[in-house]
Design a protein around this motif. Structure first.
Motif, PDB file in Angstrom:
ATOM      1  N   ALA A 134       1.099  -1.133  -0.071  1.00 10.66           N
ATOM      2  CA  ALA A 134      -0.074   0.204   0.017  1.00 10.66           C
ATOM      3  C   ALA A 134       0.885   1.288  -0.168  1.00 10.66           C
ATOM      4  CB  ALA A 134      -0.903   0.151   1.165  1.00 10.66           C
ATOM      5  N   LEU A 135       0.544   2.185  -1.030  1.00 12.36           N
ATOM      6  CA  LEU A 135       1.563   3.236  -0.956  1.00 12.36           C
ATOM      7  C   LEU A 135       0.845   4.514  -0.127  1.00 12.36           C
ATOM      8  CD1 LEU A 135       1.884   3.701  -5.024  1.00 12.36           C
ATOM      9  CD2 LEU A 135       3.525   2.598  -3.138  1.00 12.36           C
ATOM     10  N   ASP A 136       1.743   5.149   0.555  1.00 10.41           N
ATOM     11  CA  ASP A 136       1.138   6.207   1.543  1.00 10.41           C
ATOM     12  C   ASP A 136       0.924   7.231   0.664  1.00 10.41           C
ATOM     13  OD1 ASP A 136       3.667   7.926   1.334  1.00 10.41           O
ATOM     14  OD2 ASP A 136       4.570   6.351   1.980  1.00 10.41           O
ATOM     15  N   ARG A 137       0.009   8.162   1.564  1.00  8.97           N
ATOM     16  CA  ARG A 137      -0.597   9.437   0.780  1.00  8.97           C
ATOM     17  C   ARG A 137       0.514  10.386   0.235  1.00  8.97           C
ATOM     18  NH1 ARG A 137      -5.406  11.244   0.427  1.00  8.97           N
ATOM     19  NH2 ARG A 137      -6.303   9.921   1.887  1.00  8.97           N
ATOM     20  N   ARG A 138       1.385  10.501   0.938  1.00  4.81           N
ATOM     21  CA  ARG A 138       2.539  11.536   0.364  1.00  4.81           C
ATOM     22  C   ARG A 138       3.200  11.041  -0.804  1.00  4.81           C
ATOM     23  NH1 ARG A 138       7.856  13.235   3.852  1.00  4.81           N
ATOM     24  NH2 ARG A 138       8.843  14.197   2.480  1.00  4.81           N
ATOM     25  N   THR A 139       3.486   9.579  -0.894  1.00  2.42           N
ATOM     26  CA  THR A 139       4.001   9.076  -2.229  1.00  2.42           C
ATOM     27  C   THR A 139       2.912   9.074  -3.281  1.00  2.42           C
ATOM     28  OG1 THR A 139       5.345   7.407  -1.025  1.00  2.42           O
ATOM     29  CG2 THR A 139       5.001   6.930  -3.208  1.00  2.42           C
ATOM     30  N   ILE A 140       1.972   9.008  -3.142  1.00  2.00           N
ATOM     31  CA  ILE A 140       0.740   9.137  -4.027  1.00  2.00           C
ATOM     32  C   ILE A 140       0.689  10.582  -4.689  1.00  2.00           C
ATOM     33  CG2 ILE A 140      -1.694   8.995  -4.789  1.00  2.00           C
ATOM     34  CD1 ILE A 140      -1.773   6.677  -2.800  1.00  2.00           C
ATOM     35  N   VAL A 141       0.796  11.513  -3.918  1.00  2.00           N
ATOM     36  CA  VAL A 141       0.471  12.973  -4.172  1.00  2.00           C
ATOM     37  C   VAL A 141       1.910  13.379  -4.858  1.00  2.00           C
ATOM     38  CG1 VAL A 141       0.232  15.095  -3.439  1.00  2.00           C
ATOM     39  CG2 VAL A 141      -0.996  13.581  -2.339  1.00  2.00           C
ATOM     40  N   GLN A 142       3.013  12.938  -4.241  1.00  2.00           N
ATOM     41  CA  GLN A 142       4.212  13.495  -4.852  1.00  2.00           C
ATOM     42  C   GLN A 142       4.436  12.742  -6.479  1.00  2.00           C
ATOM     43  OE1 GLN A 142       7.756  11.804  -2.795  1.00  2.00           O
ATOM     44  NE2 GLN A 142       8.647  14.241  -2.713  1.00  2.00           N
ATOM     45  N   ALA A 143       4.185  11.455  -6.632  1.00  2.00           N
ATOM     46  CA  ALA A 143       4.234  10.856  -7.919  1.00  2.00           C
ATOM     47  C   ALA A 143       3.183  11.105  -9.058  1.00  2.00           C
ATOM     48  CB  ALA A 143       4.617   9.186  -7.574  1.00  2.00           C
ATOM     49  N   LEU A 189       8.337   3.470  -9.100  1.00  3.84           N
ATOM     50  CA  LEU A 189       8.934   4.572  -8.165  1.00  3.84           C
ATOM     51  C   LEU A 189      10.359   4.009  -7.530  1.00  3.84           C
ATOM     52  CD1 LEU A 189       5.653   5.185  -6.148  1.00  3.84           C
ATOM     53  CD2 LEU A 189       6.681   6.347  -8.471  1.00  3.84           C
ATOM     54  N   ARG A 190      11.215   4.853  -7.678  1.00  8.04           N
ATOM     55  CA  ARG A 190      12.576   4.508  -7.062  1.00  8.04           C
ATOM     56  C   ARG A 190      13.104   5.296  -5.980  1.00  8.04           C
ATOM     57  NH1 ARG A 190      16.541   3.126 -11.691  1.00  8.04           N
ATOM     58  NH2 ARG A 190      15.644   1.161 -11.345  1.00  8.04           N
ATOM     59  N   PRO A 191      13.465   4.681  -4.923  1.00  5.70           N
ATOM     60  CA  PRO A 191      13.924   5.363  -3.687  1.00  5.70           C
ATOM     61  C   PRO A 191      14.715   6.538  -3.894  1.00  5.70           C
ATOM     62  CG  PRO A 191      13.981   2.946  -3.154  1.00  5.70           C
ATOM     63  CD  PRO A 191      13.578   3.248  -4.700  1.00  5.70           C
ATOM     64  N   GLY A 192      14.419   7.653  -3.378  1.00  2.00           N
ATOM     65  CA  GLY A 192      15.433   8.894  -3.386  1.00  2.00           C
ATOM     66  C   GLY A 192      15.041   9.651  -4.488  1.00  2.00           C
ATOM     67  N   LEU A 193      14.124   9.168  -5.376  1.00  2.00           N
ATOM     68  CA  LEU A 193      13.482   9.960  -6.485  1.00  2.00           C
ATOM     69  C   LEU A 193      12.162  10.258  -6.434  1.00  2.00           C
ATOM     70  CD1 LEU A 193      15.370   8.055  -9.568  1.00  2.00           C
ATOM     71  CD2 LEU A 193      16.116   9.996  -8.437  1.00  2.00           C
TER      72      LEU A 193
END
Length: 327
Positions: free
Chosen positions: A236-245, A307-311
């Motif tokens: 499950a992706l967190d909300r911050r990741t979804i908004v950012q990506a 999605l890649r960590p750090g990007l």
């Protein structure tokens, strides 16, 4: 019971009788025999072409958990009119629990193929009729309704079978591989499983899935699927990741390992990457990734969105799947 109730019951009975009489001659009792002549397993199946192609379950022909029927195995098919055939193994797909056999439809007179319908047209509450050989009682007819659509269940391989039909038509061991038929006498599913602890909860593989599998079994003896060479888990992706990506699903596949010299390794996928799409289609689970790796993508360039960590922004990688050897 009033006269109108009797009329309704008669109409229902007439439907069941008519379907059983039309489709019953197409249904076979399947017996799997080892080299010593001993029965290893049994089930049901049905003829769907005039030249003797017969559909059943993979777990019926792979009785005893075999990877495939060995050369010494003999497959037998017998019909309600008393005719008996030795069946030829054509191919199977354990991931959808379907298998294809063929009998010599000309040696003993013409066979009666059952017409295939469309499971996509089904609606909950429709009449569902099962014909098979439960517990060794050959050519048994049971009826009920389509209880639910769009279910999913795990095959013996662990992969998810999508679009499974749930019915309350009574099924028992031996019904496996038999047809689930609608009121028009068209096959809409292949009966495959029951829940022993429950009452009247039974499942059938949708005939639309079978229509996708059958041509591949005829051509290759198996279903060709793509292989990337990654191991992963649904996350499950967190909300911050979804908004950012930006445009990504709420769930995705985290890469846990990448096999050496695999298509994924050659494309540069790394442990920790999160796969969110393939060729423009969201990947929200491991099962979804499996379903997208079809024959059409084997040896063809595919675009993986990850999605890649750090990007912050998604990364797009071109990968060319090869054929999965265990498909």
């Amino acid at each position: 019971m009033g006269a109108r109730d009797l009329d309704l019951l008669d109409a229902y009975s007439r439907t069941i009788v008519s379907v059983a009489e039309r489709v019953g001659p197409s249904v076979a009792a399947i017996r799997v025999e080892n080299g010593n002549g001993r029965t290893q397993g049994s089930g049901s199946g049905f003829i769907f072409t005039a030249d003797g192609y017969l559909l059943t379950n993979s777990h019926v022909v792979r009785a005893g958990g075999r990877k495939a029927p060995p050369p010494a195995t003999r497959l037998h098919a017998s019909f309600s009119d008393g005719r008996h055939f030795v069946a030829r193994w054509v191919g199977d797909d354990p991931h959808t629990d379907l298998a294809l056999l063929q009998v010599d439809g000309l040696s003993q007179g013409a066979l009666t193929p059952a017409p295939l319908g469309r499971s996509a047209d089904l609606r909950r509450g429709e009449i569902a009729i099962a014909i098979g050989n439960p517990l060794g009682f050959e050519h048994t007819v049971t009826s009920g309704i389509v209880s639910a659509l769009g279910r999913s269940m795990r095959a013996n391989t662990g992969r998810l079978i999508p679009d499974v039909i749930q019915t309350d038509a009574a099924l028992n061991p031996g019904n496996s591989g038999g047809p689930l038929v609608d009121s028009r006498g068209e096959v809409v599913g292949v009966n495959t499983a029951i829940i022993p602890q429950a009452q009247s909860i039974c499942f059938a593989v949708a005939i639309d899935i079978a229509a996708w599998v059958i041509p591949q079994l005829m051509r290759h003896g198996r279903v060709r699927r793509g292989y990337l060479g990654v191991g992963g888990s649904t996350l499950a992706l967190d909300r911050r990741t979804i908004v950012q990506a930006g445009s990504v699903p709420t769930h995705a596949v985290r890469v846990l390992n990448v096999e050496n010299e695999s298509p994924a390794a050659r494309a540069g996928l790394k442990v920790g990457d999160v796969i969110v799409g393939l060729d423009g289609v969201d990947v929200d689970s491991v099962d979804k990734l499996h379903q997208l790796l079809t024959e059409e993508r084997v040896h063809r360039d595919c675009m993986v969105k990850l999605l890649r960590p750090g990007l912050a922004a998604p990364v797009y990688v071109t990968v060319r799947p090869v054929e999965a050897l265990d498909a």
